[in-house]
Design a protein around this motif. Sequence first.
Motif, PDB file in Angstrom:
ATOM      1  N   ILE A 268       0.843  -1.201   0.000  1.00 26.71           N
ATOM      2  CA  ILE A 268       0.000   0.000   0.000  1.00 26.71           C
ATOM      3  C   ILE A 268       0.878   1.251   0.000  1.00 26.71           C
ATOM      4  CG2 ILE A 268      -1.718   1.321   1.279  1.00 26.71           C
ATOM      5  CD1 ILE A 268      -2.737  -1.334   2.416  1.00 26.71           C
TER       6      ILE A 268
ATOM      7  N   PRO B 195     -12.050   5.120  -0.480  1.00 22.27           N
ATOM      8  CA  PRO B 195     -11.438   4.024   0.287  1.00 22.27           C
ATOM      9  C   PRO B 195      -9.982   4.289   0.616  1.00 22.27           C
ATOM     10  CG  PRO B 195     -12.818   3.140  -1.457  1.00 22.27           C
ATOM     11  CD  PRO B 195     -12.763   4.632  -1.672  1.00 22.27           C
ATOM     12  N   LYS B 196      -9.232   4.901  -0.311  1.00 23.48           N
ATOM     13  CA  LYS B 196      -7.824   5.155  -0.053  1.00 23.48           C
ATOM     14  C   LYS B 196      -7.621   6.186   1.044  1.00 23.48           C
ATOM     15  CE  LYS B 196      -5.186   7.953  -1.768  1.00 23.48           C
ATOM     16  NZ  LYS B 196      -4.762   8.258  -0.372  1.00 23.48           N
TER      17      LYS B 196
ATOM     18  N   ALA C  40      -8.382   4.521   4.341  1.00 21.84           N
ATOM     19  CA  ALA C  40      -7.329   3.563   4.675  1.00 21.84           C
ATOM     20  C   ALA C  40      -6.083   4.273   5.170  1.00 21.84           C
ATOM     21  CB  ALA C  40      -7.003   2.702   3.461  1.00 21.84           C
TER      22      ALA C  40
ATOM     23  N   ALA D 130      -8.254  -8.779  -4.962  1.00 26.40           N
ATOM     24  CA  ALA D 130      -7.841  -7.976  -3.808  1.00 26.40           C
ATOM     25  C   ALA D 130      -7.573  -8.851  -2.597  1.00 26.40           C
ATOM     26  CB  ALA D 130      -8.926  -6.947  -3.472  1.00 26.40           C
TER      27      ALA D 130
ATOM     28  N   GLN E 127      -7.632  -8.902   1.661  1.00 28.56           N
ATOM     29  CA  GLN E 127      -8.421  -8.278   2.722  1.00 28.56           C
ATOM     30  C   GLN E 127      -7.524  -8.021   3.936  1.00 28.56           C
ATOM     31  OE1 GLN E 127     -11.550  -7.386   2.229  1.00 28.56           O
ATOM     32  NE2 GLN E 127     -12.849  -9.051   1.522  1.00 28.56           N
TER      33      GLN E 127
ATOM     34  N   ILE F 175      -9.974  -3.456   4.914  1.00 28.41           N
ATOM     35  CA  ILE F 175      -9.560  -2.733   3.727  1.00 28.41           C
ATOM     36  C   ILE F 175      -9.236  -3.742   2.633  1.00 28.41           C
ATOM     37  CG2 ILE F 175      -7.907  -1.096   2.741  1.00 28.41           C
ATOM     38  CD1 ILE F 175      -7.341  -0.208   5.676  1.00 28.41           C
TER      39      ILE F 175
ATOM     40  N   VAL G 109      -7.468  -4.479  -0.690  1.00 28.53           N
ATOM     41  CA  VAL G 109      -6.320  -3.866  -1.354  1.00 28.53           C
ATOM     42  C   VAL G 109      -6.083  -4.539  -2.698  1.00 28.53           C
ATOM     43  CG1 VAL G 109      -3.862  -3.325  -1.152  1.00 28.53           C
ATOM     44  CG2 VAL G 109      -5.296  -3.404   0.907  1.00 28.53           C
TER      45      VAL G 109
ATOM     46  N   THR H  13      -3.591  -0.365  -4.418  1.00 26.47           N
ATOM     47  CA  THR H  13      -4.572   0.687  -4.176  1.00 26.47           C
ATOM     48  C   THR H  13      -5.749   0.159  -3.356  1.00 26.47           C
ATOM     49  OG1 THR H  13      -4.031   1.770  -6.270  1.00 26.47           O
ATOM     50  CG2 THR H  13      -6.151   2.330  -5.272  1.00 26.47           C
ATOM     51  N   PRO H  14      -6.108   0.802  -2.243  1.00 24.20           N
ATOM     52  CA  PRO H  14      -7.304   0.388  -1.504  1.00 24.20           C
ATOM     53  C   PRO H  14      -8.551   0.557  -2.364  1.00 24.20           C
ATOM     54  CG  PRO H  14      -5.899   1.712  -0.108  1.00 24.20           C
ATOM     55  CD  PRO H  14      -5.341   1.829  -1.498  1.00 24.20           C
TER      56      PRO H  14
ATOM     57  N   PHE I 207     -13.354   0.070   1.843  1.00 26.41           N
ATOM     58  CA  PHE I 207     -13.085   0.335   3.253  1.00 26.41           C
ATOM     59  C   PHE I 207     -14.366   0.094   4.042  1.00 26.41           C
ATOM     60  CE2 PHE I 207     -13.351   3.078   6.931  1.00 26.41           C
ATOM     61  CZ  PHE I 207     -12.091   3.059   7.497  1.00 26.41           C
TER      62      PHE I 207
END
Length: 401
Positions: A50, A175-176, A179, A205, A207, A224, A226, A232-233, A236
């Motif tokens: 991340i 979400p980013k 996060a 993704a 978790q 989150i 990812v 990239t998240p 969320f």
Amino acid sequence: MAETRKASRFIVPVAVAGVAAATIGLVPALAASGDPDLPEITAQQLIEKIAASDTQTLSGTFRISTDLGLPLGGLTSALGGIGGAGGDSSADPSAKLTELVSGSHTLRIAADGPERQRLTLLDGSDEYSLIHNGDDVWAYDSKSDEVFHEKAPADAGAPDAEKHAPKDKELPGTPKQLADEVLKAAGDTTSITVDGTAKVAGRDAYQLVIKPKQAGSTVASVKIAVDAANGTPLKFTLNSVEGGKPVVDAGFTKIDFSKPAASDFTFKAPEGAKVTEGAAEKAAEEAEGAKGNPFGDELPGGLGEAFGLGAGTGKDGVNVIGEGWTAIARLDTGAPTPKTDEAPKEVQGLLDSLGDKVDGEFGSGTVFKTKIVNALLTDDGKVYVGAVTKDALVNAANADK
């Protein structure tokens, strides 16, 4: 209310890289098998992924739902508008974006580096758009046919631009963004693990699950999702110990990491629309004046700022009791709390529905509660507030006596 800082809504800030050091002491948890079937990864490796993400271009749609557990669905929005900075125009983001604090909303977003971002809030047949393009910030409310415009801060390209960018021009709730706030605050009071995989907006993704180690927090977990390819998240989710619907659930339903068209960031006021020119300097001063969350980084996830606890804090008289997820801000107003039985009957009913009468060694008071942030107002004028349970607030007040 969190809204659009110029560079870092869609670019993971360098500060997140420090999370790796904070989590070294954690026992690595391997990703469980799931669909999609991805290589195993530790929590440490996923956090580093991340932090190393350099996503600067994207477009897509995401859904954000917020459920604070208030008895009146529109109460938060109503409170958010009181004293707002943007009373002159319905298109001013400082007023309009408070709607995201409650209910469910669908948004379209596009980003092309730190100089160009666009958010469109869809509300039935109406649309609200917020566009940042170079030196200009535009907002348009189709319902009222009003336009808000102001110049972006001149030092927006500087490393500390976020300190000066008007808070009411920040894109909210991606979400980013959410996060980043949680990961920056991660430390010894936090458990971080990887719990399986998921498919989000058509992307593979991992978790990442974040939980308080301390008892007494109202936060059950933060999850989150990812992106496995670029870090990239994508989603969320903030859950309360009360269960039920998540307090915040924000995730992409569609996403494309290619460069958006330049036309996405151009704006021309519709003919006949009312145009209000904003004052960036005034907004910056107001943002600076409201700055100062008494929790600092001690309340993971930026919960203090997210739910308005930063406003008017950081001044003399505010103290912090405890640390991490169970940090409690204490403020002595110096004035006894007005008795609710002296208020109009309608107000009494509202206060009674929001609060619980409590007694203890500290005396007596009322706990006003949501699913995530609770506040104890004592009859002698003290305020205790945090993302903690009612019992934790009462215990803090008793110990502080």
